[in-house]
Design a protein around this motif. Structure first.
Motif, short mmCIF file in Angstrom:
data_model
loop_
_atom_site.label_atom_id
_atom_site.label_comp_id
_atom_site.label_asym_id
_atom_site.label_seq_id
_atom_site.Cartn_x
_atom_site.Cartn_y
_atom_site.Cartn_z
N GLU A 88 1.00 -3.10 -9.44
CA GLU A 88 1.83 -4.31 -9.58
C GLU A 88 2.19 -4.87 -8.20
O GLU A 88 2.18 -6.08 -8.00
CB GLU A 88 3.09 -4.01 -10.40
CG GLU A 88 4.06 -5.17 -10.49
CD GLU A 88 3.49 -6.43 -11.13
OE1 GLU A 88 4.03 -7.52 -10.86
OE2 GLU A 88 2.51 -6.33 -11.89
N GLY A 89 2.50 -4.00 -7.26
CA GLY A 89 2.78 -4.46 -5.90
C GLY A 89 1.58 -5.14 -5.27
O GLY A 89 1.71 -6.20 -4.64
N ARG A 90 0.41 -4.54 -5.44
CA ARG A 90 -0.81 -5.16 -4.90
C ARG A 90 -1.08 -6.51 -5.55
O ARG A 90 -1.43 -7.48 -4.89
CB ARG A 90 -2.01 -4.25 -5.14
CG ARG A 90 -2.07 -3.09 -4.22
CD ARG A 90 -3.39 -2.36 -4.39
NE ARG A 90 -3.33 -1.09 -3.70
CZ ARG A 90 -3.88 0.01 -4.13
NH1 ARG A 90 -4.58 0.02 -5.24
NH2 ARG A 90 -3.76 1.12 -3.44
N ARG A 91 -0.94 -6.55 -6.89
CA ARG A 91 -1.24 -7.77 -7.64
C ARG A 91 -0.27 -8.90 -7.26
O ARG A 91 -0.68 -10.02 -6.98
CB ARG A 91 -1.17 -7.50 -9.14
CG ARG A 91 -1.60 -8.69 -10.00
CD ARG A 91 -1.20 -8.53 -11.46
NE ARG A 91 0.24 -8.47 -11.67
CZ ARG A 91 1.10 -9.48 -11.52
NH1 ARG A 91 0.67 -10.65 -11.11
NH2 ARG A 91 2.39 -9.31 -11.73
N SER A 92 1.02 -8.59 -7.24
CA SER A 92 2.03 -9.62 -7.02
C SER A 92 2.25 -9.95 -5.55
O SER A 92 2.67 -11.06 -5.22
CB SER A 92 3.36 -9.18 -7.63
OG SER A 92 3.90 -8.09 -6.90
N GLY A 93 1.99 -8.98 -4.67
CA GLY A 93 2.25 -9.17 -3.24
C GLY A 93 3.72 -9.18 -2.90
O GLY A 93 4.09 -9.50 -1.77
#
Length: 180
Positions: free
Chosen positions: A52-57
């Motif tokens: 989720e962190g990677r996807r959302s930035g």
């Protein structure tokens, strides 16, 4: 990929391969999690959170590794990043208690602060620490952060009132002018 290398630690991207039984045991250890909200995590919980962190930035998870051995001993989270205001939290945890009290968290905080400033254009980093977490207060202030304010008696922990200590650090390239 190494994100940053210091004398004592390296920071690199946290990957699903890092999430093993040793890692999960940190979040079942009552001493490690005493000041954390993350407890009793499953492998899938952590992998979903990383993704989720990677996807959302909006946040970035880093593995904190001992420089001498390469052993993954903790994490640093940069975020959530408030892009409108240029602010971000920065949270550090050393899960492997064999590495506590050696100055590694201080170096991790300093290196991660530089990463946040240089890679994510963060203007100011912020954190909140419960007052009896003396080790964290020392690590952040030794890592270049300052105590900004104290909210007295904010928490009742095990029947004891604790203050909430707010710490912060400005990006030297984007810091506000000094007060006259």
């Amino acid at each position: 990929m190494t994100a940053a290398k210091g004398q004592l630690i390296t920071l690199r991207e946290l990957t699903p391969e890092d999430i093993d039984e040793r890692y999960l045991s940190w979040f079942r250890d009552g001493v490690v999690t005493q000041f954390l909200s993350a407890r009793n995590l499953t492998r899938q919980d952590v992998i979903d959170y990383i993704e989720e962190g990677r996807r959302s930035g909006t946040y970035h998870m880093l593995a904190l590794c001992d420089a001498a051995s390469g052993l993954h001993i903790g994490n640093v989270k940069i975020g959530p990043i408030d892009r409108d205001n240029g602010n971000s939290d920065l949270v550090t945890v050393i899960g492997d208690r064999n590495f506590w009290g050696k100055g590694l968290a201080t170096e991790a905080i300093s290196l991660a602060s530089q990463l946040a400033f240089e890679n994510y254009n963060v203007r100011k980093l912020c954190g909140s620490i419960i007052s009896n977490n003396v080790g964290s207060i020392k690590s952040y202030t030794r890592g270049g952060w300052h105590i900004e304010c104290v909210r007295k008696h904010q928490y009742l922990i095990d029947g004891e009132l604790q203050d909430e200590i707010f710490v912060g650090c400005f990006n030297p390239k984007l810091a506000p002018p000094a007060a006259p």
